[in-house]
Scaffold this active site. Structure first.
Site, PDB file in Angstrom:
ATOM      1  N   SER A 168       0.825  -1.204   0.000  1.00  0.00           N
ATOM      2  CA  SER A 168       0.000   0.000   0.000  1.00  0.00           C
ATOM      3  C   SER A 168       0.857   1.251   0.000  1.00  0.00           C
ATOM      4  O   SER A 168       1.920   1.296   0.616  1.00  0.00           O
ATOM      5  CB  SER A 168      -0.920   0.030   1.224  1.00  0.00           C
ATOM      6  OG  SER A 168      -1.662   1.240   1.202  1.00  0.00           O
ATOM      7  N   LYS A 179      -4.378  -6.955   3.369  1.00  0.00           N
ATOM      8  CA  LYS A 179      -4.401  -5.815   2.426  1.00  0.00           C
ATOM      9  C   LYS A 179      -5.831  -5.527   1.973  1.00  0.00           C
ATOM     10  O   LYS A 179      -6.235  -4.368   1.820  1.00  0.00           O
ATOM     11  CB  LYS A 179      -3.495  -6.088   1.222  1.00  0.00           C
ATOM     12  CG  LYS A 179      -3.567  -5.004   0.130  1.00  0.00           C
ATOM     13  CD  LYS A 179      -3.158  -3.652   0.671  1.00  0.00           C
ATOM     14  CE  LYS A 179      -3.124  -2.461  -0.225  1.00  0.00           C
ATOM     15  NZ  LYS A 179      -3.863  -2.288  -1.403  1.00  0.00           N
TER      16      LYS A 179
HETATM   17  C1  6PG Z   1      -3.188   1.319  -1.685  1.00  0.00           C
HETATM   18  C2  6PG Z   1      -4.464   1.468  -2.464  1.00  0.00           C
HETATM   19  C3  6PG Z   1      -4.313   0.842  -3.815  1.00  0.00           C
HETATM   20  C4  6PG Z   1      -5.375   1.283  -4.804  1.00  0.00           C
HETATM   21  C5  6PG Z   1      -6.748   0.836  -4.454  1.00  0.00           C
HETATM   22  C6  6PG Z   1      -7.803   1.607  -5.207  1.00  0.00           C
HETATM   23  O1  6PG Z   1      -3.289   0.773  -0.598  1.00  0.00           O
HETATM   24  O2  6PG Z   1      -2.149   1.745  -2.155  1.00  0.00           O
HETATM   25  O3  6PG Z   1      -5.503   0.849  -1.790  1.00  0.00           O
HETATM   26  O4  6PG Z   1      -4.223  -0.528  -3.640  1.00  0.00           O
HETATM   27  O5  6PG Z   1      -5.337   2.669  -4.935  1.00  0.00           O
HETATM   28  O6  6PG Z   1      -6.835  -0.509  -4.794  1.00  0.00           O
HETATM   29  O7  6PG Z   1      -8.957   0.879  -5.092  1.00  0.00           O
HETATM   30  P1  6PG Z   1     -10.310   1.265  -5.759  1.00  0.00           P
HETATM   31  O8  6PG Z   1     -10.034   1.463  -7.238  1.00  0.00           O
HETATM   32  O9  6PG Z   1     -11.187   0.089  -5.522  1.00  0.00           O
HETATM   33  O10 6PG Z   1     -10.769   2.514  -5.107  1.00  0.00           O
END
Ligand code: 6PG
Length: 483
Positions: free
Chosen positions: A136, A191
C-alpha cells in the site's frame, strides 16, 4: 543483462513495479526488471541509470525477454510480481517453466486472498515458494517507502526480508512498516481489509465535506481550513492531508477542479471483497459495507439527477440552520474521529476473526503497527490502535480496549449531533450513521432481535432460545385474525 548477477527480479514494470523496483535497488541491491512491453523495460533501465546514480551497490537492468531476465537472476531466484490481479495466473504460466527448485515468487499486487492460497499450493507442486504480499502507498509509496504485508510460505521469508525491509516506510518510531503477516492468504487478506477501511475512511471524509459544502455552503478554502486544522490535531493522517490539497486544486482556467469532477465513484473490487469476507465470517463491518454501497449508489448518476428534480426533501435553508444549531462544523471533528476509530475497529475485528477461522497465525498488533506509515490509511489514530494491542495482544475488537472505548464514549455526542443534523438537512451520511448504529448496537445489552426470532418462529417454525430456560422452543403463535 549479466548472467546470475541480480538479487531480485521485478515482473511487470508499470507504475507500481517500476517504482518499487527502483526503491529496492536504491537500498543497495541489483534489480532486474521484466516486462513484455519493451518500451516499459527500456524506461525502467533508463530511470535506474539516472535515479540511482551514485548509490552504492544499486543497479538495475531490464529485458522484454523472459529467458534473458530469468537467466540474469542469482539462485535461488526471488521474483516480485506487480501485475494486475487478473493477469497473475497467466504471468505465472509464463514464468514457472523457467524457474527451478527453491525459487521464490512474491505477488505484490491486489490479489484476492483465496487466489493467493491456490497459487501457493500450485507453486509448491513445482518446488517453488509463494508469498502473497499486500503493498500500500500508491506510486509515491512504492518509490519511497510503502507499507508491505507479506504472507504465505514462511520458509521463503528469511531470503526475501533483507531485500524488502529496507524499502519499506518507517513509522515515527523508526520501525519498518513491513512484517510477516501469516500463512496462506494472510498477506492479501490483510491488504483487502486495509482497502475496506480505506473505503470507509474516504466515505466518512466525503460525508464531512458534503455537510460543509452542500449543507453549510462553505467555500472550498474555508472547508480546507477545517481539514488543515483537524489534520494538525488527532485526525492527522494521509487521507485528511490529501483532502486539504484536493480542495484548493485549480483547473487550467483557475476554477476549482473538485467541483468539475463527475460525482460517480469507481472501484476495483477490494472494498466489496472485504464486505463479502465479513458476511462470510458473520463479522459486522457496517461502515465498510456502507462505503461500498455508497460508491455503487453514486454511480446511479442519471437516476439521481431525476430524483433531485422529483423527490422531496427539507428546504436547504432549514437544513443549514439545523446544521449550525447542532454545533457544526465543530462537532464534525469529533464525529469523524469516532467514526474513523469505529471503522478501524470493524476492520481489525474482521482480521481477528479470519485469523481464528483460517489459522493464519497473525497478530492484529503487528498489522496496526505496520499501517502506521507508508500506506493510504496511515494516521495518528493508528498509534492509539497499536498502543491498544500493546496493552492486550489478544484484543479482538479495539472498541473494547478501555482507553479507546472511553475515547469513543467522549466523542459519541459529536457523532450523534453530526448524524442527526445531517439527517435533518437531508444530507446522506451512510458511513457516519452506520458507525453510530454499530456503536449503539454494541453498547445495547438488549436488541430487538427477540422480535425477529419470534417472527421467524411464527412463519417458519425456526424455533428460538429463551433467556429464562435452556433449550430450543417453538410456539403455536395465536393468530389475531382468529381471535
Ligand atoms: C493502496 C491502495 C491501492 C489502490 C486501491 C484503489 O493501498 O495503495 O488501496 O491498492 O489505490 O486498490 O482501489 P479502488 O479502485 O477500488 O478505489
Amino acid at each position: 543483462m549479466q548472467h546470475a548477477h541480480y538479487d531480485m527480479g521485478v515482473v511487470g514494470l508499470g507504475v507500481m513495479g517500476a517504482n518499487l523496483g527502483l526503491n529496492i535497488a536504491s537500498r543497495g541491491h541489483r534489480v532486474a526488471g521484466y516486462d513484455p512491453d519493451a518500451a516499459k523495460a527500456e524506461a525502467f533501465a533508463r530511470r535506474g541509470q539516472t535515479e540511482l546514480d551514485g548509490i552504492d551497490g544499486a543497479e538495475t537492468a531490464a529485458s522484454a525477454d523472459i529467458d534473458t531476465f530469468v537467466g540474469g537472476l542469482k539462485t535461488p531466484r526471488v521474483l516480485l510480481l506487480l501485475v494486475p490481479a487478473n493477469v497473475v495466473d497467466s504471468a505465472l504460466d509464463s514464468l514457472v517453466p523457467h524457474l527451478g527448485e527453491g525459487d521464490i515468487v512474491v505477488d505484490g499486487g491486489n490479489s484476492h486472498y483465496p487466489d493467493s492460497e491456490k497459487r501457493q499450493r500450485r507453486l509448491a507442486e513445482h518446488g517453488l515458494h509463494f508469498i502473497g504480499m499486500g503493498v500500500s502507498g500508491g506510486e509515491e509509496g512504492a518509490r519511497h517507502g510503502p507499507s508491505m504485508m507479506p504472507g504465505g510460505d514462511a520458509a521463503a521469508w528469511d531470503r526475501v526480508r533483507p531485500l524488502l525491509e529496507p524499502a519499506a516506510a518507517q513509522a515515527d518510531d523508526g520501525s519498518p512498516c513491513i512484517a510477516w503477516i501469516g500463512s496462506g492468504g494472510a498477506g492479501h487478506f490483510v491488504k483487502m481489509v486495509h482497502n475496506g477501511i480505506e473505503y470507509g475512511l474516504m466515505q466518512l471524509i466525503a460525508e464531512a465535506y458534503d455537510v460543509l459544502a452542500r449543507g453549510l455552503a462553505l467555500a472550498p478554502e474555508a472547508i480546507r481550513s477545517h481539514f488543515v486544522a483537524w489534520g494538525e490535531r488527532r485526525l492527522s493522517g494521509y487521507l485528511i492531508e490529501i483532502t486539504a490539497d484536493i480542495l484548493v486544486q485549480r483547473d487550467e482556467d483557475g476554477g476549482h477542479l473538485l467541483e468539475r469532477i463527475r460525482d460517480a465513484a469507481r472501484q476495483k473490487g477490494t472494498g466489496r471483497w472485504t464486505t463479502e469476507a465479513a458476511l462470510a465470517l458473520a463479522i459486522p463491518t457496517p461502515t465498510i459495507d456502507a462505503a461500498v454501497t455508497a460508491r455503487g449508489l453514486s454511480d446511479f448518476y442519471g437516476l439521481r439527477q431525476n430524483g433531485s428534480a422529483t423527490l422531496a426533501g427539507p428546504q436547504p435553508a432549514d437544513g443549514q440552520s439545523a446544521l449550525m444549531d447542532a454545533g457544526l462544523p465543530r462537532a464534525l471533528e469529533g464525529a469523524l474521529e469516532a467514526a474513523m476509530l469505529l471503522t478501524y475497529a470493524q476492520g481489525m475485528h474482521l482480521i481477528a476473526a479470519a485469523d481464528a477461522e483460517y489459522g493464519y497465525g497473525l497478530h492484529c498488533g503487528t498489522v496496526a503497527r505496520i499501517w502506521r506509515g507508508g500506506c493510504i490509511i496511515r494516521a495518528a489514530l493508528l498509534e492509539d490502535l497499536s498502543a491498544a494491542y500493546e496493552r492486550d495482544a489478544e484484543l479482538r475488537n479495539p472498541l473494547f480496549d478501555p482507553a479507546l472505548g472511553a475515547r469513543i464514549g467522549e466523542l459519541q455526542g459529536n457523532l450523534r449531533k453530526a448524524v442527526a443534523a445531517a439527517a435533518g438537512a437531508g444530507i446522506p451520511m451512510p458511513a457516519m450513521s452506520s458507525a453510530l448504529a454499530y456503536y449503539d448496537a454494541l453498547r445495547s445489552a438488549r436488541l430487538p432481535a427477540n422480535l425477529i426470532q419470534a417472527q421467524r418462529d411464527y412463519f417458519g417454525s425456526h424455533t428460538y432460545e429463551r433467556l429464562d430456560r435452556d433449550g430450543s422452543f417453538h410456539t403455536q403463535w395465536a393468530h389475531a385474525a382468529d381471535s
